[in-house]
Design a protein around this motif. Structure first.
Motif, PDB file in Angstrom:
ATOM      1  N   HIS A 182      -6.095 -30.607  33.999  1.00 17.08           N
ATOM      2  CA  HIS A 182      -7.170 -30.605  35.125  1.00 17.08           C
ATOM      3  C   HIS A 182      -8.392 -29.913  34.632  1.00 17.08           C
ATOM      4  CE1 HIS A 182      -9.433 -30.495  38.845  1.00 17.08           C
ATOM      5  NE2 HIS A 182      -8.987 -31.457  39.320  1.00 17.08           N
ATOM      6  N   SER A 183      -8.064 -28.810  33.859  1.00 17.04           N
ATOM      7  CA  SER A 183      -9.238 -27.933  33.418  1.00 17.04           C
ATOM      8  C   SER A 183     -10.080 -28.615  32.365  1.00 17.04           C
ATOM      9  CB  SER A 183      -8.579 -26.629  32.937  1.00 17.04           C
ATOM     10  OG  SER A 183      -7.992 -26.886  31.899  1.00 17.04           O
ATOM     11  N   ASP A 184      -9.645 -29.600  31.707  1.00 23.82           N
ATOM     12  CA  ASP A 184     -10.408 -30.411  30.563  1.00 23.82           C
ATOM     13  C   ASP A 184     -11.490 -30.960  31.435  1.00 23.82           C
ATOM     14  OD1 ASP A 184      -8.236 -29.656  28.930  1.00 23.82           O
ATOM     15  OD2 ASP A 184      -7.337 -31.732  29.014  1.00 23.82           O
ATOM     16  N   LEU A 185     -11.139 -31.724  32.611  1.00 22.13           N
ATOM     17  CA  LEU A 185     -12.177 -32.315  33.330  1.00 22.13           C
ATOM     18  C   LEU A 185     -13.099 -31.339  34.067  1.00 22.13           C
ATOM     19  CD1 LEU A 185     -13.500 -35.043  34.314  1.00 22.13           C
ATOM     20  CD2 LEU A 185     -11.746 -34.945  36.198  1.00 22.13           C
ATOM     21  N   ALA A 186     -12.673 -30.444  34.488  1.00 23.00           N
ATOM     22  CA  ALA A 186     -13.362 -29.196  35.238  1.00 23.00           C
ATOM     23  C   ALA A 186     -14.481 -28.584  33.975  1.00 23.00           C
ATOM     24  CB  ALA A 186     -12.772 -28.076  35.778  1.00 23.00           C
ATOM     25  N   GLN A 187     -14.291 -28.469  32.956  1.00 25.00           N
ATOM     26  CA  GLN A 187     -14.869 -27.922  31.880  1.00 25.00           C
ATOM     27  C   GLN A 187     -16.217 -28.962  31.695  1.00 25.00           C
ATOM     28  OE1 GLN A 187     -13.404 -24.441  29.660  1.00 25.00           O
ATOM     29  NE2 GLN A 187     -11.401 -25.514  29.957  1.00 25.00           N
ATOM     30  N   ILE A 188     -15.711 -30.118  31.476  1.00 24.18           N
ATOM     31  CA  ILE A 188     -16.523 -31.186  31.058  1.00 24.18           C
ATOM     32  C   ILE A 188     -17.724 -31.298  32.121  1.00 24.18           C
ATOM     33  CG2 ILE A 188     -16.854 -33.749  30.752  1.00 24.18           C
ATOM     34  CD1 ILE A 188     -14.213 -33.836  29.547  1.00 24.18           C
ATOM     35  N   ASN A 189     -17.203 -31.066  33.435  1.00 27.65           N
ATOM     36  CA  ASN A 189     -18.085 -31.303  34.482  1.00 27.65           C
ATOM     37  C   ASN A 189     -18.888 -30.062  34.870  1.00 27.65           C
ATOM     38  OD1 ASN A 189     -17.672 -34.059  34.647  1.00 27.65           O
ATOM     39  ND2 ASN A 189     -15.976 -33.947  36.165  1.00 27.65           N
ATOM     40  N   ASN A 190     -18.725 -28.871  33.947  1.00 30.15           N
ATOM     41  CA  ASN A 190     -19.272 -27.588  34.406  1.00 30.15           C
ATOM     42  C   ASN A 190     -19.057 -27.132  35.730  1.00 30.15           C
ATOM     43  OD1 ASN A 190     -20.556 -27.485  32.102  1.00 30.15           O
ATOM     44  ND2 ASN A 190     -22.814 -27.995  32.788  1.00 30.15           N
ATOM     45  N   TRP A 193     -16.527 -24.724  36.508  1.00 27.74           N
ATOM     46  CA  TRP A 193     -16.257 -23.372  36.608  1.00 27.74           C
ATOM     47  C   TRP A 193     -17.472 -22.458  36.108  1.00 27.74           C
ATOM     48  CZ3 TRP A 193     -10.865 -23.663  33.641  1.00 27.74           C
ATOM     49  CH2 TRP A 193     -10.036 -24.207  34.496  1.00 27.74           C
ATOM     50  N   PHE A 194     -18.221 -22.919  35.034  1.00 30.64           N
ATOM     51  CA  PHE A 194     -19.331 -22.168  34.530  1.00 30.64           C
ATOM     52  C   PHE A 194     -19.882 -23.445  33.459  1.00 30.64           C
ATOM     53  CE2 PHE A 194     -15.160 -20.978  32.368  1.00 30.64           C
ATOM     54  CZ  PHE A 194     -15.325 -21.693  31.259  1.00 30.64           C
ATOM     55  N   PRO A 195     -21.317 -22.983  32.961  1.00 35.33           N
ATOM     56  CA  PRO A 195     -21.881 -23.754  32.090  1.00 35.33           C
ATOM     57  C   PRO A 195     -21.151 -24.098  30.918  1.00 35.33           C
ATOM     58  CG  PRO A 195     -23.535 -22.228  32.995  1.00 35.33           C
ATOM     59  CD  PRO A 195     -22.101 -21.914  33.437  1.00 35.33           C
ATOM     60  N   GLY A 196     -20.633 -25.233  30.328  1.00 30.28           N
ATOM     61  CA  GLY A 196     -20.232 -25.691  29.341  1.00 30.28           C
ATOM     62  C   GLY A 196     -20.841 -25.530  27.867  1.00 30.28           C
ATOM     63  N   MET A 197     -20.166 -25.494  26.660  1.00 26.68           N
ATOM     64  CA  MET A 197     -21.155 -25.712  25.227  1.00 26.68           C
ATOM     65  C   MET A 197     -20.634 -27.070  24.918  1.00 26.68           C
ATOM     66  SD  MET A 197     -19.643 -21.980  24.063  1.00 26.68           S
ATOM     67  CE  MET A 197     -20.487 -22.284  22.185  1.00 26.68           C
ATOM     68  N   PHE A 198     -21.755 -27.595  24.347  1.00 25.55           N
ATOM     69  CA  PHE A 198     -21.728 -29.479  24.052  1.00 25.55           C
ATOM     70  C   PHE A 198     -22.252 -29.473  22.629  1.00 25.55           C
ATOM     71  CE2 PHE A 198     -21.450 -28.976  28.666  1.00 25.55           C
ATOM     72  CZ  PHE A 198     -20.363 -29.917  29.077  1.00 25.55           C
ATOM     73  N   PRO A 199     -21.780 -30.358  22.164  1.00 29.18           N
ATOM     74  CA  PRO A 199     -20.584 -31.305  22.307  1.00 29.18           C
ATOM     75  C   PRO A 199     -19.070 -30.311  22.648  1.00 29.18           C
ATOM     76  CG  PRO A 199     -21.805 -31.867  20.293  1.00 29.18           C
ATOM     77  CD  PRO A 199     -22.111 -30.336  20.557  1.00 29.18           C
ATOM     78  N   MET A 200     -18.524 -30.840  23.496  1.00 27.98           N
ATOM     79  CA  MET A 200     -17.137 -30.520  23.950  1.00 27.98           C
ATOM     80  C   MET A 200     -16.024 -31.278  23.420  1.00 27.98           C
ATOM     81  SD  MET A 200     -15.611 -29.165  27.577  1.00 27.98           S
ATOM     82  CE  MET A 200     -17.388 -28.029  28.084  1.00 27.98           C
ATOM     83  N   VAL A 201     -15.099 -30.748  22.730  1.00 26.09           N
ATOM     84  CA  VAL A 201     -13.738 -31.527  22.522  1.00 26.09           C
ATOM     85  C   VAL A 201     -12.669 -30.854  23.272  1.00 26.09           C
ATOM     86  CG1 VAL A 201     -12.081 -32.074  20.711  1.00 26.09           C
ATOM     87  CG2 VAL A 201     -14.630 -32.278  20.112  1.00 26.09           C
ATOM     88  N   PRO A 202     -12.425 -31.361  24.267  1.00 26.14           N
ATOM     89  CA  PRO A 202     -11.391 -30.658  25.289  1.00 26.14           C
ATOM     90  C   PRO A 202      -9.717 -30.697  24.841  1.00 26.14           C
ATOM     91  CG  PRO A 202     -12.531 -32.535  26.413  1.00 26.14           C
ATOM     92  CD  PRO A 202     -12.784 -32.728  25.057  1.00 26.14           C
ATOM     93  N   GLY A 203      -8.867 -30.255  25.258  1.00 24.80           N
ATOM     94  CA  GLY A 203      -7.502 -30.106  24.941  1.00 24.80           C
ATOM     95  C   GLY A 203      -6.838 -28.905  24.501  1.00 24.80           C
ATOM     96  N   HIS A 204      -5.960 -28.242  25.255  1.00 20.61           N
ATOM     97  CA  HIS A 204      -5.301 -26.790  24.986  1.00 20.61           C
ATOM     98  C   HIS A 204      -3.895 -26.848  25.120  1.00 20.61           C
ATOM     99  CE1 HIS A 204      -6.850 -25.530  29.133  1.00 20.61           C
ATOM    100  NE2 HIS A 204      -5.500 -26.303  29.243  1.00 20.61           N
ATOM    101  N   GLU A 205      -3.241 -28.162  24.831  1.00 16.44           N
ATOM    102  CA  GLU A 205      -1.715 -28.408  25.119  1.00 16.44           C
ATOM    103  C   GLU A 205      -1.190 -29.269  23.812  1.00 16.44           C
ATOM    104  OE1 GLU A 205      -1.240 -28.602  29.929  1.00 16.44           O
ATOM    105  OE2 GLU A 205      -1.318 -30.366  28.915  1.00 16.44           O
TER     106      GLU A 205
END
Length: 352
Positions: A42-50, A52-64
């Motif tokens: 769920h945090s992948d979508l949360a970070q794409i959509n800023n 929690w905090f401003p994201g860094m883009f381009p962003m490649v999600p995924g930490h599993e």
């Protein structure tokens, strides 16, 4: 540089799409992993959509991330080509503070380097890109071994959902003789049930959804309580030693604290977008009356993550997953927001 294929959001709220980028070359203490599967958090979508905090883009999600080692640095001793390996939520830390020295890298005093949406301030000072890609290069000290007897796709969510629930259970030494309530039966909650049961605790699911009872029992829960049923709630008031709170939305802490016994601990592992609200004032006697606590817990350190994986291998524990093609990631996000998944999406990276 290593040419890499991935899926990225170019801007906040953007649609993920194919994107080619470069990884660093394998250094003396690095390993390169061919990514086979990546869990969807769920945090992948949360970070794409800023959220929690401003994201860094381009962003490649995924930490599993799970896969196979294809190259090792000259000074790497713990991995060899062909090993199964995984990467979780962090890929670097200062390594020198007291927390890092205790194996608690996730609480590094100088700040951790996230697997994506961060800058590796202890390494090459470049942005980090995550597991929605075909390969990753990471320090060997931040990778873990995947036991051979675990299903590889179903193991991917253990690198976040698994360790996020295992870590507090171990920290508070939860096991036989404890009554544990798991609040919320989703990606985190279903792992909390599996671990708490395997550790010997008596486990109750707290839920607003009666239709989840059969699945709770299938996962190993001993009891199921519908929180909207006053009669059921009355029977469990003041009875639990611990509540593992996986909910990522507002809820009434006074209500749930009333379910805890003496020295009871309410452990928050969910991350509400709006932060943790108490739904009004937290009553002083909700805490003081029986010496109760509200606490939080993040993911585990690297050694604890390896311990968790070995525990899973011993007890046959993996996540309940649905395997998807990467082109279906936004459909998966939509279903995830609706709770239409039992209990974790995993991307087959061969579809990249």
């Amino acid at each position: 540089m290593i040419q890499t294929k991935g899926y990225a959001a170019q801007n906040a709220h953007d649609t993920l799409a194919p994107w080619n980028f470069e990884r660093r070359e394998v250094g003396a203490h690095d390993i390169q992993i061919e990514i086979l599967y990546c869990g969807v958090c769920h945090s992948d979508l949360a970070q794409i959509n800023n959220e929690w905090f401003p994201g860094m883009f381009p962003m490649v999600p995924g930490h599993e991330i799970v896969g196979r080692v294809v190259k090792v640095g000259d000074h790497v001793k713990g991995f060899k080509t062909g090993d199964l390996a995984g990467v979780g939520t962090i890929v670097n830390s200062c390594g020198n503070c007291s927390h890092c020295e205790e194996g608690l890298e996730q609480y590094c005093k100088e700040g951790v380097v996230p697997t994506y949406n961060g800058i590796d301030k202890y390494g090459d000072f470049k942005p980090t890109f995550g597991g929605y890609s075909n390969t990753i290069v990471t320090k060997d000290a931040f990778a873990v071994h995947i036991p051979e007897n675990l299903d590889l796709a179903s193991t991917a969510p253990l690198l976040c959902a698994g360790i996020t629930t295992y870590s507090p259970l171990k920290h508070w030494k939860i096991g036989a003789g404890h009554k544990v309530a798991v609040l919320g039966l989703g990606g985190l909650g279903h792992m909390a049930v599996k671990f708490a049961v395997a550790l010997g605790a008596e486990v109750t699911i707290l839920s607003t959804s009666p239709q989840k009872e059969a699945d709770a029992k299938r996962l190993g829960a001993h009891h199921f309580v519908i929180t909207k049923d006053a009669g059921q709630i009355e029977k469990v008031k003041g009875s639990f030693n611990f509540i593992i709170d996986t909910v990522a939305a507002d809820h009434d802490f006074n209500f749930y604290l009333s379910l805890l016994d003496l020295d009871g601990v309410h452990i928050c592992v969910g991350v509400p977008v709006e932060g943790i609200h108490l739904n009004g004032a937290l009553g002083a006697f909700s805490l003081l009356g029986r010496r109760k606590s509200i606490v939080g817990s993040a993911c585990g350190g690297i050694a604890e993550t390896q311990e968790m994986l070995d525990f899973c291998a011993q007890h046959g524990i993996v996540a309940d997953i649905e395997l998807i093609d990467i082109k279906d990631i936004h459909s998966a996000y939509d279903r995830m927001l609706k709770g239409d998944i039992k209990y974790r999406f995993v991307i087959d990276m061969a579809t990249l």
